[in-house]
Scaffold this motif. Structure first.
Motif, PDB file in Angstrom:
ATOM      1  N   LYS A   1       0.831  -1.201   0.000  1.00 52.30           N
ATOM      2  CA  LYS A   1       0.000   0.000   0.000  1.00 52.30           C
ATOM      3  C   LYS A   1       0.867   1.253   0.000  1.00 52.30           C
ATOM      4  CE  LYS A   1      -3.788   2.246   2.506  1.00 52.30           C
ATOM      5  NZ  LYS A   1      -4.701   2.169   3.680  1.00 52.30           N
ATOM      6  N   LYS A   2       1.913   1.255   0.818  1.00 58.02           N
ATOM      7  CA  LYS A   2       2.806   2.419   0.892  1.00 58.02           C
ATOM      8  C   LYS A   2       3.544   2.628  -0.431  1.00 58.02           C
ATOM      9  CE  LYS A   2       3.628   2.405   5.890  1.00 58.02           C
ATOM     10  NZ  LYS A   2       4.641   2.268   6.963  1.00 58.02           N
TER      11      LYS A   2
ATOM     12  N   SER B   1       4.295   5.559  -5.494  1.00 57.64           N
ATOM     13  CA  SER B   1       4.335   5.536  -6.958  1.00 57.64           C
ATOM     14  C   SER B   1       3.314   6.507  -7.550  1.00 57.64           C
ATOM     15  CB  SER B   1       4.061   4.121  -7.479  1.00 57.64           C
ATOM     16  OG  SER B   1       5.077   3.232  -7.073  1.00 57.64           O
ATOM     17  N   SER B   2       2.109   6.524  -6.973  1.00 56.45           N
ATOM     18  CA  SER B   2       1.044   7.402  -7.472  1.00 56.45           C
ATOM     19  C   SER B   2       1.436   8.867  -7.325  1.00 56.45           C
ATOM     20  CB  SER B   2      -0.263   7.133  -6.723  1.00 56.45           C
ATOM     21  OG  SER B   2      -0.706   5.812  -6.948  1.00 56.45           O
TER      22      SER B   2
ATOM     23  N   GLN C   1       1.211  -1.362 -12.273  1.00 54.97           N
ATOM     24  CA  GLN C   1       1.022  -1.401 -10.824  1.00 54.97           C
ATOM     25  C   GLN C   1      -0.316  -2.039 -10.454  1.00 54.97           C
ATOM     26  OE1 GLN C   1       1.822   2.239  -8.369  1.00 54.97           O
ATOM     27  NE2 GLN C   1      -0.349   2.092  -7.896  1.00 54.97           N
ATOM     28  N   ASP C   2      -1.309  -1.885 -11.340  1.00 53.54           N
ATOM     29  CA  ASP C   2      -2.662  -2.365 -11.046  1.00 53.54           C
ATOM     30  C   ASP C   2      -2.879  -3.836 -11.386  1.00 53.54           C
ATOM     31  OD1 ASP C   2      -3.398   0.111 -10.114  1.00 53.54           O
ATOM     32  OD2 ASP C   2      -4.237   0.781 -12.023  1.00 53.54           O
ATOM     33  N   ILE C   3      -1.924  -4.471 -12.098  1.00 49.76           N
ATOM     34  CA  ILE C   3      -2.104  -5.877 -12.475  1.00 49.76           C
ATOM     35  C   ILE C   3      -2.128  -6.755 -11.223  1.00 49.76           C
ATOM     36  CG2 ILE C   3      -1.103  -7.853 -13.686  1.00 49.76           C
ATOM     37  CD1 ILE C   3       0.085  -5.975 -15.693  1.00 49.76           C
ATOM     38  N   GLY C   4      -3.163  -7.556 -11.098  1.00 43.19           N
ATOM     39  CA  GLY C   4      -3.261  -8.485  -9.980  1.00 43.19           C
ATOM     40  C   GLY C   4      -3.724  -7.860  -8.676  1.00 43.19           C
TER      41      GLY C   4
END
Length: 232
Positions: free
Chosen positions: A3-4, A9-10, A64-67
């Motif tokens: 999460k961190k 990254s965002s 980053q969103d894969i999986g």
């Protein structure tokens, strides 16, 4: 910890994107005011490099969103139709013949079809037709994507799925393979160079199901949608 890292990254992407926008505006202003041909060419090359950086940042967001989200059941014709309607496809007719089949996949499945079409537009040359059909091999479903473009040379059929390969960012097809692998799907290119590209996505037993009655083995799916340039 994940999460961190995702938050970091965002934030980093957001800050870099803002800085890139400022640089773009500055260079475009310079391009409008500088008349020297050599300087104009340098600015153009710099802008091209910045566009690649922007695409790479966008790629990191998708990767980053894969999986991250649980796989779901998606109706093929609906997903493909949504992608086609959102893309600008001048002078290309797209036929979707996938029937009411559902595929169990990562929610980024839309990005798979988007990148296949985008790859055709960027590298296919003089493409006029794109089609999506189905075949069956034993208990596996094969989603067949074809175009009538230049095709892919024999020595590049595996390389195109490698990170960084290609004339653009080299991320699109690499991203596709990872998205599909989440639920055991695979992809390969098996077209004939000079007659168009042909990608086959293999969906194993348990990861696909028919929403309506379907018969026949190794037969193409029944037609549902056809998009012509005037429909866009």
């Amino acid at each position: 910890a994940n999460k961190k890292l995702n938050i970091l990254s965002s934030i980093s992407r957001h800050d870099i994107a803002n800085t890139l926008t400022e640089i773009f505006l500055t260079l475009e202003l310079a391009q409008d005011t500088i008349e020297d041909t050599a300087s104009q060419e340098l600015i153009r090359e710099t802008l091209d490099g910045l566009r690649i950086i922007r695409h790479q940042i966008e790629f990191s967001r998708y990767y980053q969103d894969i999986g991250v989200h649980a796989p779901e059941w998606f109706e093929l014709d609906t997903i493909i139709t949504l992608v086609v309607r959102e893309m600008a496809l001048p002078d290309i007719t797209i036929t979707i013949e996938t029937g009411k089949v559902m595929v169990y996949s990562d929610p980024l499945i839309q990005k798979v079809f988007f990148n296949l079409i985008d790859n055709t537009i960027r590298h296919g040359k003089q493409v006029t037709v794109i089609s999506f059909t189905l075949m069956y091999e034993g208990s596996d479903l094969i989603i067949v994507y074809r175009d009538d473009g230049a095709g892919i040379s024999s020595d590049e059929k595996e390389k195109i799925f490698e990170k960084g390969f290609g004339k653009h960012t080299g991320m699109g097809l690499f991203l596709i393979r990872d998205i599909l692998a989440i639920t055991g799907l695979s992809i390969r290119e098996c077209g004939t160079p000079g007659t168009g590209a042909r990608f086959e996505i293999r969906v194993p037993k348990g990861a696909w199901r028919a929403g309506v009655e379907m018969g026949g083995v190794e037969k193409e799916g029944s037609g549902l949608f056809s998009f012509k340039p005037d429909d866009q």
